[in-house]
Design a protein around this motif. Structure first.
Motif, PDB file in Angstrom:
ATOM      1  N   GLU A   1      -7.671  -8.268  17.352  1.00  0.00           N
ATOM      2  CA  GLU A   1      -7.411  -7.079  18.166  1.00  0.00           C
ATOM      3  C   GLU A   1      -8.569  -6.084  18.116  1.00  0.00           C
ATOM      4  O   GLU A   1      -8.849  -5.379  19.100  1.00  0.00           O
ATOM      5  CB  GLU A   1      -6.098  -6.399  17.753  1.00  0.00           C
ATOM      6  N   THR A   2      -9.280  -6.030  16.999  1.00  0.00           N
ATOM      7  CA  THR A   2     -10.445  -5.140  16.910  1.00  0.00           C
ATOM      8  C   THR A   2     -11.617  -5.717  17.689  1.00  0.00           C
ATOM      9  O   THR A   2     -12.370  -4.973  18.331  1.00  0.00           O
ATOM     10  CB  THR A   2     -10.843  -4.904  15.444  1.00  0.00           C
ATOM     11  N   ALA A   3     -11.794  -7.029  17.649  1.00  0.00           N
ATOM     12  CA  ALA A   3     -12.833  -7.661  18.468  1.00  0.00           C
ATOM     13  C   ALA A   3     -12.577  -7.403  19.947  1.00  0.00           C
ATOM     14  O   ALA A   3     -13.514  -7.163  20.721  1.00  0.00           O
ATOM     15  CB  ALA A   3     -12.889  -9.162  18.185  1.00  0.00           C
ATOM     16  N   ASP A   4     -11.307  -7.431  20.359  1.00  0.00           N
ATOM     17  CA  ASP A   4     -10.969  -7.113  21.747  1.00  0.00           C
ATOM     18  C   ASP A   4     -11.343  -5.678  22.084  1.00  0.00           C
ATOM     19  O   ASP A   4     -11.831  -5.385  23.187  1.00  0.00           O
ATOM     20  CB  ASP A   4      -9.479  -7.332  21.996  1.00  0.00           C
ATOM     21  N   ARG A   5     -11.142  -4.771  21.150  1.00  0.00           N
ATOM     22  CA  ARG A   5     -11.519  -3.372  21.379  1.00  0.00           C
ATOM     23  C   ARG A   5     -13.035  -3.228  21.489  1.00  0.00           C
ATOM     24  O   ARG A   5     -13.534  -2.411  22.270  1.00  0.00           O
ATOM     25  CB  ARG A   5     -10.983  -2.482  20.263  1.00  0.00           C
ATOM     26  N   ALA A   6     -13.770  -4.021  20.726  1.00  0.00           N
ATOM     27  CA  ALA A   6     -15.233  -3.950  20.764  1.00  0.00           C
ATOM     28  C   ALA A   6     -15.769  -4.307  22.142  1.00  0.00           C
ATOM     29  O   ALA A   6     -16.777  -3.749  22.586  1.00  0.00           O
ATOM     30  CB  ALA A   6     -15.826  -4.879  19.705  1.00  0.00           C
ATOM     31  N   ARG A   7     -15.102  -5.231  22.821  1.00  0.00           N
ATOM     32  CA  ARG A   7     -15.603  -5.689  24.124  1.00  0.00           C
ATOM     33  C   ARG A   7     -14.872  -5.044  25.306  1.00  0.00           C
ATOM     34  O   ARG A   7     -15.129  -5.396  26.454  1.00  0.00           O
ATOM     35  CB  ARG A   7     -15.500  -7.219  24.225  1.00  0.00           C
ATOM     36  N   THR A   8     -13.960  -4.114  25.025  1.00  0.00           N
ATOM     37  CA  THR A   8     -13.282  -3.386  26.095  1.00  0.00           C
ATOM     38  C   THR A   8     -14.283  -2.532  26.861  1.00  0.00           C
ATOM     39  O   THR A   8     -15.108  -1.827  26.258  1.00  0.00           O
ATOM     40  CB  THR A   8     -12.172  -2.491  25.526  1.00  0.00           C
ATOM     41  N   VAL A   9     -14.236  -2.578  28.191  1.00  0.00           N
ATOM     42  CA  VAL A   9     -15.201  -1.837  29.004  1.00  0.00           C
ATOM     43  C   VAL A   9     -15.042  -0.334  28.758  1.00  0.00           C
ATOM     44  O   VAL A   9     -13.964   0.233  28.944  1.00  0.00           O
ATOM     45  CB  VAL A   9     -15.009  -2.135  30.500  1.00  0.00           C
ATOM     46  N   GLU A  10     -16.115   0.283  28.335  1.00  0.00           N
ATOM     47  CA  GLU A  10     -16.149   1.736  28.140  1.00  0.00           C
ATOM     48  C   GLU A  10     -16.864   2.405  29.303  1.00  0.00           C
ATOM     49  O   GLU A  10     -16.530   3.517  29.694  1.00  0.00           O
ATOM     50  CB  GLU A  10     -16.837   2.082  26.816  1.00  0.00           C
ATOM     51  N   ALA A  11     -17.871   1.730  29.867  1.00  0.00           N
ATOM     52  CA  ALA A  11     -18.629   2.298  30.980  1.00  0.00           C
ATOM     53  C   ALA A  11     -19.203   1.162  31.814  1.00  0.00           C
ATOM     54  O   ALA A  11     -19.631   0.133  31.283  1.00  0.00           O
ATOM     55  CB  ALA A  11     -19.757   3.188  30.462  1.00  0.00           C
ATOM     56  N   SER A  12     -19.236   1.357  33.128  1.00  0.00           N
ATOM     57  CA  SER A  12     -19.812   0.349  34.012  1.00  0.00           C
ATOM     58  C   SER A  12     -20.228   1.017  35.317  1.00  0.00           C
ATOM     59  O   SER A  12     -19.508   1.874  35.829  1.00  0.00           O
ATOM     60  CB  SER A  12     -18.800  -0.769  34.297  1.00  0.00           C
ATOM     61  N   GLY A  13     -21.382   0.647  35.828  1.00  0.00           N
ATOM     62  CA  GLY A  13     -21.874   1.215  37.071  1.00  0.00           C
ATOM     63  C   GLY A  13     -23.309   1.698  36.930  1.00  0.00           C
ATOM     64  O   GLY A  13     -24.060   1.207  36.074  1.00  0.00           O
ATOM     65  N   MET A  14     -23.701   2.651  37.761  1.00  0.00           N
ATOM     66  CA  MET A  14     -25.075   3.154  37.739  1.00  0.00           C
ATOM     67  C   MET A  14     -25.359   3.903  36.446  1.00  0.00           C
ATOM     68  O   MET A  14     -24.674   4.858  36.094  1.00  0.00           O
ATOM     69  CB  MET A  14     -25.321   4.072  38.944  1.00  0.00           C
ATOM     70  N   ASP A  15     -26.378   3.455  35.740  1.00  0.00           N
ATOM     71  CA  ASP A  15     -26.803   4.034  34.469  1.00  0.00           C
ATOM     72  C   ASP A  15     -27.795   5.162  34.753  1.00  0.00           C
ATOM     73  O   ASP A  15     -28.832   4.947  35.382  1.00  0.00           O
ATOM     74  CB  ASP A  15     -27.449   2.917  33.629  1.00  0.00           C
ATOM     75  N   LEU A  16     -27.476   6.375  34.311  1.00  0.00           N
ATOM     76  CA  LEU A  16     -28.316   7.524  34.628  1.00  0.00           C
ATOM     77  C   LEU A  16     -29.680   7.473  33.954  1.00  0.00           C
ATOM     78  O   LEU A  16     -30.609   8.158  34.393  1.00  0.00           O
ATOM     79  CB  LEU A  16     -27.607   8.820  34.224  1.00  0.00           C
ATOM     80  N   VAL A  17     -29.819   6.689  32.895  1.00  0.00           N
ATOM     81  CA  VAL A  17     -31.104   6.582  32.189  1.00  0.00           C
ATOM     82  C   VAL A  17     -31.898   5.391  32.716  1.00  0.00           C
ATOM     83  O   VAL A  17     -33.069   5.526  33.082  1.00  0.00           O
ATOM     84  CB  VAL A  17     -30.882   6.462  30.668  1.00  0.00           C
ATOM     85  N   LEU A  18     -31.278   4.224  32.758  1.00  0.00           N
ATOM     86  CA  LEU A  18     -31.982   3.011  33.184  1.00  0.00           C
ATOM     87  C   LEU A  18     -32.046   2.864  34.701  1.00  0.00           C
ATOM     88  O   LEU A  18     -32.788   2.016  35.201  1.00  0.00           O
ATOM     89  CB  LEU A  18     -31.305   1.779  32.574  1.00  0.00           C
ATOM     90  N   ARG A  19     -31.253   3.639  35.437  1.00  0.00           N
ATOM     91  CA  ARG A  19     -31.270   3.647  36.898  1.00  0.00           C
ATOM     92  C   ARG A  19     -30.998   2.275  37.507  1.00  0.00           C
ATOM     93  O   ARG A  19     -31.603   1.868  38.493  1.00  0.00           O
ATOM     94  CB  ARG A  19     -32.598   4.205  37.429  1.00  0.00           C
ATOM     95  N   CYS A  20     -30.075   1.549  36.885  1.00  0.00           N
ATOM     96  CA  CYS A  20     -29.605   0.282  37.417  1.00  0.00           C
ATOM     97  C   CYS A  20     -28.178   0.090  36.922  1.00  0.00           C
ATOM     98  O   CYS A  20     -27.677   0.890  36.123  1.00  0.00           O
ATOM     99  CB  CYS A  20     -30.495  -0.894  36.983  1.00  0.00           C
TER     100      CYS A  20
END
Length: 390
Positions: A295-314
């Protein structure tokens, strides 16, 4: 001619062939590659040159660059698994000085998922600051977020390791380097380090930057247009969060070669065998050691952020300290449940829960991209995925 050393189970011959092909086609100088499946090694290969005068050996290690963030994330998730850290608790609960400048409500998961906005340090840190006890934590406590925390995401190039590392220190009384060494590396018996070991000079591979031709080819990817512009713009958030946050001349990775420098975002060292073993132990048992409950491994891979990255610009996708599939930073096709991390040195490592795989690739010819993802590792990831699925 490059001789490939090591072992490979017959079912994974396509992985060995892809590894050898990288050398044959002139893409590689020296490298190690390892795959675990269901808790046991099925591939461990190495070959090429570690330096001009020495060949790559089984115990050769190399700088991991940002793949070190995967080690830091592992340390944090082990503490979460033990109930000593809460992903949803404000960092200020552990580190009260952090609560100023709009940062009082930033939870740990926003730092691990690159959503906190704390990506720059102004004035920039010097090498003296980094070597001075407490100077980095004071600078980060005073830092202002570059965007409203939690409202966007952007790669915490340098700050992720320091921020998480300070929380680890507050909770355990140990640096993240020491905690990782005693609680993760030692039980697994791996040659993995957050920071360069003082006694490792004899076996650390020399880094070789990509040629101009390779860099130009790597920048052809239309998905990286925004990043390439940001790299050349001193006013960009990418530039301000990297070269603008450390006051030093030359390559930032040069600082990672100083054993006493604590740079947990990019200053780690190790080999593929150790990385693959660690990622395998995140999702299963390896010789009696399992780092996280399922269950902790599942939490590690749970999506926290996705989309345009303000630093990497992709486009980027992050779990809790780990990169996730999607966008140009993740090389090749693999299981959608995979999670891992890349580095500018060309390193890439991940865990694949669907196929119970831990994978790692550690070269010494740096990638032409900002974080892994080049043709060498794409071919290896895709071959591994095909073999693991059969």
């Amino acid at each position: 001619m490059y001789e490939i050393h090591g072992v490979c189970e017959p079912r994974y011959n396509a992985v060995r062939e892809a590894f050898a092909r990288n050398f044959e086609q002139g893409r590689e100088l020296g490298a190690s590659l390892a795959v675990y499946q269901r808790g046991r090694p099925v591939v461990e290969l190495w070959g090429g040159r570690a330096s001009r005068t020495t060949g790559w050996r089984r115990d050769t290690i190399a700088l991991l660059a940002s793949a070190t963030k995967g080690l830091v994330a592992t340390a944090a998730m082990v503490l979460v698994d033990q109930g000593r850290l809460n992903l949803d608790a404000p960092i200020a609960d552990y580190w009260p000085e952090f609560a100023v400048s709009g940062k009082a409500k930033i939870p740990l998961r926003w730092v691990l998922g690159h959503r906190s906005g704390v990506v720059t340090v102004d004035p920039p840190l010097t090498m003296g600051d980094i070597g001075q006890n407490g100077a980095v934590s004071r600078a980060l406590a005073a830092a202002r977020p570059a965007w409203m925390p939690g409202q966007a995401h952007g790669y915490h190039c340098l700050t992720m390791g320091w921020l998480v590392g300070e929380v680890v220190r507050r909770v355990t009384g140990q640096s993240v380097q020491r905690f990782f060494a005693t609680e993760i590396a030692a039980p697994l018996g791996v040659d993995l380090h957050i920071g360069l070991p003082a006694d490792s000079d004899r076996k650390v591979a020399d880094l070789v930057p990509p040629t101009v031709e390779q860099l130009l080819k790597g920048r052809d990817d239309p998905e990286l247009t925004g990043l390439n512009r940001a790299i050349c713009d001193p006013g960009s958030l990418f530039h301000r969060s990297t070269f603008g946050s450390i006051a030093m001349k030359g390559d930032l990775l040069a600082a990672a070669c100083i054993p006493q420098a604590e740079m947990p975002s990019f200053g780690g060292a190790g080999n593929a065998a150790g990385l693959a073993r660690m990622y395998a132990a995140l999702i299963g048992e390896v010789d009696g050691v399992r780092l996280l409950r399922p269950e902790t491994a599942d939490r590690a891979r749970t999506v926290e952020a996705s989309g345009m990255d303000l630093v990497l610009r992709c486009h980027t996708s992050y779990g809790r300290g780990f990169m996730l599939p999607g966008g140009p930073m993740w090389p090749g096709s693999c299981s959608p449940t995979a999670f891992g991390h890349a580095g500018v040195t060309g390193v890439f490592a991940y865990a694949d829960p669907d196929h119970e795989v831990g994978f790692a690739y550690v070269p010494n010819r740096m990638t032409e991209l900002i974080e892994g993802g080049d043709a060498r590792v794409r071919h290896l990831v895709e071959a591994t995925h095909r073999c693991a699925a059969t």
